[in-house]
Each structure stands twice: as structure tokens, then as C-alpha cells.
Design an enzyme around this catalytic site. Structure first.
Site, mmCIF file in Angstrom:
data_model
loop_
_atom_site.group_PDB
_atom_site.id
_atom_site.type_symbol
_atom_site.label_atom_id
_atom_site.label_comp_id
_atom_site.label_asym_id
_atom_site.label_seq_id
_atom_site.Cartn_x
_atom_site.Cartn_y
_atom_site.Cartn_z
ATOM 1 C CB SER A 21 -0.845 -0.153 1.247
ATOM 2 O OG SER A 21 -1.754 1.246 1.297
ATOM 3 C CE LYS A 43 -1.100 7.127 0.848
ATOM 4 N NZ LYS A 43 0.152 6.961 1.745
ATOM 5 C CG ASN A 67 6.950 7.057 4.114
ATOM 6 O OD1 ASN A 67 5.932 7.390 4.456
ATOM 7 N ND2 ASN A 67 7.106 5.656 4.330
ATOM 8 C CB ILE A 69 3.675 9.779 2.834
ATOM 9 C CG1 ILE A 69 4.699 9.479 2.079
ATOM 10 C CG2 ILE A 69 2.543 10.288 2.008
ATOM 11 C CD1 ILE A 69 5.428 10.062 1.057
ATOM 12 N N GLY A 70 2.410 10.196 5.633
ATOM 13 C CA GLY A 70 1.109 10.139 6.476
ATOM 14 C C GLY A 70 0.104 9.490 5.257
ATOM 15 C CB CYS A 127 -3.403 4.467 11.146
ATOM 16 S SG CYS A 127 -4.765 3.784 11.564
ATOM 17 C CE LYS A 162 1.357 -2.441 5.436
ATOM 18 N NZ LYS A 162 1.578 -1.592 4.386
ATOM 19 N N GLY A 240 8.236 -6.207 3.629
ATOM 20 C CA GLY A 240 9.401 -5.415 4.081
ATOM 21 C C GLY A 240 10.540 -5.539 3.331
ATOM 22 N N GLY A 262 7.456 -2.916 -1.991
ATOM 23 C CA GLY A 262 7.061 -1.604 -1.805
ATOM 24 C C GLY A 262 8.128 -0.506 -2.393
HETATM 25 C C1 LIG Z 1 6.162 6.346 0.435
HETATM 26 C C2 LIG Z 1 5.443 5.370 1.185
HETATM 27 C C3 LIG Z 1 3.962 5.371 1.464
HETATM 28 C C4 LIG Z 1 3.386 4.372 2.157
HETATM 29 N N1 LIG Z 1 2.026 4.589 2.184
HETATM 30 C C5 LIG Z 1 1.331 3.482 3.057
HETATM 31 C C6 LIG Z 1 0.080 3.725 3.194
HETATM 32 O O1 LIG Z 1 -0.689 4.475 2.773
HETATM 33 N N2 LIG Z 1 -0.693 2.589 3.740
HETATM 34 C C7 LIG Z 1 0.326 1.454 4.261
HETATM 35 O O2 LIG Z 1 -0.581 0.651 5.101
HETATM 36 N N3 LIG Z 1 1.463 1.732 4.134
HETATM 37 C C8 LIG Z 1 2.114 2.459 3.550
HETATM 38 N N4 LIG Z 1 3.539 2.366 3.285
HETATM 39 C C9 LIG Z 1 4.199 0.999 3.882
HETATM 40 C C10 LIG Z 1 4.171 0.145 2.722
HETATM 41 O O3 LIG Z 1 3.169 -0.409 2.356
HETATM 42 C C11 LIG Z 1 5.345 -1.087 3.413
HETATM 43 O O4 LIG Z 1 4.614 -1.662 4.492
HETATM 44 C C12 LIG Z 1 6.643 -0.452 3.861
HETATM 45 O O5 LIG Z 1 7.059 0.347 2.814
HETATM 46 C C13 LIG Z 1 7.505 -1.897 4.004
HETATM 47 O O6 LIG Z 1 7.657 -2.496 2.651
HETATM 48 P P1 LIG Z 1 8.954 -2.237 1.729
HETATM 49 O O7 LIG Z 1 10.149 -2.291 2.569
HETATM 50 O O8 LIG Z 1 8.910 -3.093 0.684
HETATM 51 O O9 LIG Z 1 8.704 -0.778 1.241
HETATM 52 C C14 LIG Z 1 4.251 3.329 2.564
HETATM 53 C C15 LIG Z 1 5.584 3.277 2.338
HETATM 54 C C16 LIG Z 1 6.109 4.168 1.698
HETATM 55 C C17 LIG Z 1 7.554 3.911 1.418
#
Ligand SMILES: Cc1cc2nc3c(=O)[nH]c(=O)nc-3n(C[C@H](O)[C@H](O)[C@H](O)COP(=O)(O)O)c2cc1C
Length: 315
Positions: A21, A43, A67, A69-70, A127, A162, A240, A262
Site C-alpha cells: 500500500s 494506497k 517516509n 507521507i502520512g 495508524c 496490516k 518489508g 514497496g
Molecule cells: C512512500 C510510502 C508510502 C506508504 N504509504 C502507505 C500507506 O498508505 N498505507 C500503508 O499501509 N502502508 C504504507 N506504506 C508502507 C508500505 O506499504 C510497506 O509496508 C513498507 O514500505 C515496507 O515495505 P517495503 O520495505 O517493501 O517498502 C508506505 C511506504 C512508503 C515508502
């Protein structure tokens, strides 16, 4: 022909690879065939319009990204008018990630989104819960149980939950989510982190703290997937630091039924397609008929030798 399909509760995915996401968007259709993905994950959306956190929102560190981003959100009406019809044009199931500040509002949103075209709801309970001093729901078993129970009563759709890696009681939280009716767990969201700018002595991010993701987090989250998959019977989806086929295989061996990709998509936009092709090759070289045979197949230390003929690849 290797069978790449996996089952997440009542859903069968053509392969175990899907976006995480917040790291995937419609424009990526220019660089990959969306119909090859195991699923779509949107998202996180909230009921209302949200602006997200103050800038800057992203900083790079060794092997990782932080990040803050919120959750900027265009709200439910935009999602229903634009996002949902867009994904209806593709085959993979659409999983909608949702968030809310209270258990009751989470439940309302889940009910509102229980409609055709949505295959599952992913509740982002990492959250802040405004009823618990802003601590994330998934930091504690009790608040996880409360929110998941309300979500379960609010939707007939498959419910993925999640979790956050930022808790000392992850197996208990995982069991609480399962007990309250989750159909699958996503392990995990980002790891709470900070970066400091040596020119200004100020935190790099406008929000001060943010979430760490990318290759640097993989061994930690892999351990958490290993622990969670032993704590519950429902499928665990690993997320992750996955950027290669080998990363995905490690997650499957540790107990994940599927994986989410991600940060790797920011580095290499078609990374997911490479991982899907790589999983097929990995299985073919070892004569593994179904990728699902890898799930939880890590050998524990008591095993003297691999029981599975295919551990060594064919030359
Ligand atoms: C830029 C960015 C935005 C993200 N936005 C969300 C989100 O809206 N909702 C969510 O559950 N996780 C969000 N995540 C977390 C990712 O879904 C994921 O759990 C996390 O990045 C770990 O995976 P990765 O190491 O493959 O990035 C975000 C991550 C990044 C880097």
C-alpha cells in the site's frame, strides 16, 4: 509448468506477488502489464479528504527510505468515482487499504466499501488510535482485538489486517487479530525511525519521525513473519524490504503465503514482474511443481538434512 497460485482464505491469487500500500499507482501501467500481478493493493484511503504530513516527507538512508507521507487521501467519493472503475478494467483482485482514527469509524468505512469490485479490505491498523493516546491500534493486543472485531462485524469481504513492526508483543497482536476474525495478516508496516541533517542539526523530515522501509528492514520483518506465521493459522503476507526473487523466496520459506513489494518499485518500477518471473524460474530449476510448497518450508535446526529433494537446484 509451475503453478504459482496461492490461496489467501477464500481468495485465490494467480501468483503471490502484489504491491505494498502507498507505493503503487495507476501510472505504472506504462511499465508493466498489470494483469500479471497477484493482486492490487491501493494506497490507504480515509473517509475524508486529508492533506498528509508537512514537507519534507521522504529521506534516503543506507539501503532504506524514511517516509512521513502520512495518509493524504482524496476521500471515498473520489475512490468510488475514479479508482474503483479504473481497476475494474484488470483481472487481479483489488484490495482496498483503509484507515480511521477510531474503531467505529474504521467499521463505517469498511461497510461503505463492501461492494462489487472490491475483493478484500486491508485494514491499516498501524495508524494512530485517537482513543488510545495516539498509539497505533496494532501496538497492543487489546486495541487490535477491539478494532478487528468491529471491522469483522462491519464487512462480509475478506479482511486483511496490516500490523506494525513497532511493538514488543507482535505474536500476541497477531493472535488477537486472528481471534477477532481477520482472514489474513500483513506483516508489516514501516519501522519508526528518524534522520538528522548535519548542515542544520534539524530532523530531515517535517514530521520529525517517519517509517523506515527498503532492503535494510528485511531481516527484521522476515523474523516477524517467521514469528507470526507460527503464532496463527491464517495466512501471513510478508512485506518489508523485498526487491528480488530471493527476498520473496526467503519470506515464503519463513511462512508467508504471499508478499508485498514497496520501496523496490521506486528504484525499479517493474520489480514485481521480475520477481514473478524469478519465482517461476526458481521453482523450475528445482522441479517444484507449486510455489505454495515453499510456504513455511524453512528447515528448523533439529532437521539433520533436507527432507525435500528439491532443495538443491538442478545444474
Ligand atoms: C512512500 C510510502 C508510502 C506508504 N504509504 C502507505 C500507506 O498508505 N498505507 C500503508 O499501509 N502502508 C504504507 N506504506 C508502507 C508500505 O506499504 C510497506 O509496508 C513498507 O514500505 C515496507 O515495505 P517495503 O520495505 O517493501 O517498502 C508506505 C511506504 C512508503 C515508502
Amino acid at each position: 509448468m509451475t503453478d504459482l497460485s496461492v490461496r489467501i482464505g477464500s481468495l485465490t491469487l494467480a501468483n503471490p506477488v502484489m504491491p505494498a500500500s502507498g507505493t503503487f499507482a495507476e501510472g505504472l501501467d506504462k511499465v508493466m502489464d498489470f494483469n500479471r500481478l497477484g493482486a492490487f493493493v491501493t494506497k490507504t484511503i480515509t473517509r475524508e479528504l486529508r492533506a498528509g504530513n508537512p514537507l519534507p516527507r521522504v529521506v534516503e538512508r543506507a539501503g532504506s527510505l524514511i517516509n512521513s507521507i502520512g495518509i493524504p487521501s482524496k476521500g471515498v467519493p473520489y475512490f468510488l468515482d475514479h479508482t474503483l472503475p479504473y481497476y475494474a478494467g484488470y483481472k487481479p483482485p483489488l484490495v482496498v487499504s483503509i484507515s480511521a482514527p477510531t474503531a467505529e469509524q474504521f467499521a463505517h468505512l469498511a461497510t461503505e466499501l463492501t461492494r462489487p469490485g472490491i475483493a478484500a479490505i486491508e485494514a491499516n491498523i498501524s495508524c494512530p488510535n485517537i482513543e488510545e493516546d495516539g498509539k497505533a491500534f496494532a501496538m497492543r493486543a487489546a486495541s487490535t482485538e477491539t478494532v478487528v472485531r468491529q471491522l469483522r462485524a462491519a464487512t462480509s469481504l475478506p479482511l486483511w489486517v496490516k500490523l506494525t513492526p513497532n511493538t514488543g508483543e507482535l505474536p500476541e497482536v497477531a493472535r488477537a487479530a486472528e481471534g477477532a476474525g481477520a482472514d489474513a495478516l500483513v506483516v508489516a508496516n514501516t519501522i519508526l525511525a528518524i534522520a538528522i541533517d548535519l548542515q542544520t542539526f534539524k530532523p530531515c523530515l517535517g514530521n520529525i519521525m517517519g517509517g523506515l522501509s527498503g532492503p535494510a528492514v528485511k531481516p527484521i520483518v522476515l523474523r516477524q513473519v517467521y514469528q507470526c506465521s507460527r503464532a496463527v493459522k491464517i495466512p501471513v503476507i510478508g512485506c518489508g524490504g523485498i526487491s528480488t526473487t530471493e527476498d520473496a523466496v526467503e519470506y515464503l520459506l519463513a511462512g508467508a503465503t504471499a508478499v508485498q513489494v514497496g520501496t523496490a518499485t521506486f528504484v525499479q518500477p517493474a520489480a514485481m514482474i521480475g520477481i514473478i518471473d524469478g519465482l517461476k524460474r526458481f521453482c523450475e530449476r528445482r522441479d517444484i511443481p507449486r510455489v505454495s510448497e515453499l510456504i513455511g518450508a524453512v528447515l528448523n535446526e533439529e532437521a539433520d538434512e533436507p527432507e525435500l529433494a528439491w532443495v538443491a537446484p538442478r545444474q
